[in-house]
Write an enzyme that holds these catalytic residues in place. Structure first.
Site, PDB file in Angstrom:
ATOM      1  N   LYS A 132       0.880  -1.161  -0.154  1.00  0.00           N
ATOM      2  CA  LYS A 132      -0.029   0.147   0.004  1.00  0.00           C
ATOM      3  C   LYS A 132       0.824   1.240   0.098  1.00  0.00           C
ATOM      4  O   LYS A 132       0.792   2.263   1.019  1.00  0.00           O
ATOM      5  CB  LYS A 132      -0.883   0.056   1.063  1.00  0.00           C
ATOM      6  CG  LYS A 132      -2.014  -1.216   1.230  1.00  0.00           C
ATOM      7  CD  LYS A 132      -3.151  -1.081   1.985  1.00  0.00           C
ATOM      8  CE  LYS A 132      -4.027  -1.947   1.864  1.00  0.00           C
ATOM      9  NZ  LYS A 132      -3.820  -3.459   2.437  1.00  0.00           N
TER      10      LYS A 132
HETATM   11  P1  BMP Z   1      -8.583 -11.140   6.697  1.00  0.00           P
HETATM   12  O1  BMP Z   1      -9.324 -12.138   5.787  1.00  0.00           O
HETATM   13  O2  BMP Z   1      -7.939 -11.819   7.676  1.00  0.00           O
HETATM   14  O3  BMP Z   1      -9.562 -10.080   7.243  1.00  0.00           O
HETATM   15  O4  BMP Z   1      -7.247 -10.373   5.978  1.00  0.00           O
HETATM   16  C1  BMP Z   1      -7.730  -9.461   4.864  1.00  0.00           C
HETATM   17  C2  BMP Z   1      -6.382  -8.906   4.331  1.00  0.00           C
HETATM   18  O5  BMP Z   1      -6.888  -8.176   3.102  1.00  0.00           O
HETATM   19  C3  BMP Z   1      -5.311  -8.415   5.189  1.00  0.00           C
HETATM   20  O6  BMP Z   1      -4.146  -8.655   4.745  1.00  0.00           O
HETATM   21  C4  BMP Z   1      -5.573  -6.795   4.959  1.00  0.00           C
HETATM   22  O7  BMP Z   1      -4.407  -6.162   4.732  1.00  0.00           O
HETATM   23  C5  BMP Z   1      -5.984  -6.611   3.316  1.00  0.00           C
HETATM   24  N1  BMP Z   1      -7.114  -5.701   2.934  1.00  0.00           N
HETATM   25  C6  BMP Z   1      -8.409  -5.494   3.491  1.00  0.00           C
HETATM   26  O8  BMP Z   1      -8.650  -6.424   4.469  1.00  0.00           O
HETATM   27  N2  BMP Z   1      -9.411  -4.675   3.023  1.00  0.00           N
HETATM   28  C7  BMP Z   1      -8.745  -3.849   2.075  1.00  0.00           C
HETATM   29  O9  BMP Z   1      -9.698  -2.808   1.837  1.00  0.00           O
HETATM   30  C8  BMP Z   1      -7.568  -3.819   1.682  1.00  0.00           C
HETATM   31  C9  BMP Z   1      -6.873  -4.809   1.972  1.00  0.00           C
HETATM   32  O10 BMP Z   1      -5.726  -5.102   1.350  1.00  0.00           O
END
Ligand code: BMP
Length: 265
Positions: A93
């Protein structure tokens, strides 16, 4: 409408070589699952990468959370990517001026540009973010690398509004650097229309709707069929399962079935 087209046909429309490669990989391997390998130990990441490798098209890292980072970790991750046929995305990011992102991309401990097929970047600084990232690569290397631009976030209360989305879409689809943009990270099929770009959608979980820190989840079917996701990103839904490999297979099966349904209708 881009969501009605198959990944194979969209590969031919892509302006980015990486997007083309990823569309084709997804079609031939029959997976639209991205694993968010958000773990703190190198061996734990390599372990889930090996177990889940057969079911994913993309492995997404946050390399700055790895406590025992080494060049050996990257070499091992790359050989797993090769063995199981998936691409690597560093979810950095980037969000600074061109000169700074160029240094952050290529230098420091992580040397991201040397190993990550794809990276993520915010559009907040404007077009110069693409120029800055490209500047870190040699003239040929830019064909082997791609960027996903953030046009929306899954966090509740995030500050992105319609104007910001619209302008992010312009950066992704107009101008000299569009050959470097592989896709858009967003939550809705309305965010962009160009079928040569991939929609990456995080916030996917089968049986929870939020976490304690603002994350908002949808089911695999909902993100693919209602929200237009081409790739669903799953982190804790897989990482915290008792059987990680089985969970990866379940998410892969449901995301893929939702896509097949979407293009068949
Ligand atoms: P999880 O499924 O454990 O919530 O992880 C989501 C992943 O996606 C994390 O690595 C986070 O940085 C990324 N992410 C997100 O959740 N929302 C966004 O809008 C953008 C992301 O990159």
């Amino acid at each position: 409408q881009r969501t009605k087209l198959t990944y194979e046909s969209r590969a031919n429309l892509a302006k980015s070589a990486l997007a083309k490669r990823l569309f084709n990989l997804m079609a031939s391997k029959q997976t639209n699952l991205c694993l968010a390998a958000d773990l703190n130990k190198a061996d734990d990441i390599l372990n889930v990468a090996d177990k889940c490798g057969p079911y994913i098209c993309l492995l997404k890292t946050h390399v700055d959370i790895v406590e025992d980072f080494s060049e050996g970790f990257i070499t091992n991750l790359q050989s797993l990517a090769k063995r199981h046929n998936f691409l690597l995305m560093e979810d950095r990011k980037f969000a600074d001026i061109g000169n700074t992102v160029s240094l952050q991309y290529a230098k420091g401990i992580y040397k991201i540009s040397s190993w990550a097929d794809l990276v993520t970047a915010h559009t907040l600084p404007g077009r110069s973010i693409l120029q800055g990232l490209k500047a870190a690569l040699g003239p040929d290397a830019s064909k082997e690398r791609g960027v996903f631009l953030l046009a929306e976030m899954s966090a509740s209360g995030n500050l992105i509004d319609d104007k910001y989305k619209e302008n992010s879409n312009k950066i992704a689809t107009e101008g000299a650097d569009v050959d470097f943009v592989a896709g858009v990270v967003c939550q809705s099929s309305k965010t962009f229309a160009f079928p040569g770009l991939l929609q990456l959608t995080p916030g996917v979980k089968i049986d929870e709707s939020v976490d304690k820190l603002g994350q908002q989840y949808q089911t695999p079917e909902h993100v693919v069929q209602e929200r237009g996701a081409d790739i669903g990103v799953v982190g804790r839904g897989i990482l915290q399962a008792t059987n990680v490999e089985q969970a990866a297979q379940t998410y892969r099966d449901r995301l893929w079935a939702a896509y097949k349904d979407r293009v068949a209708k």
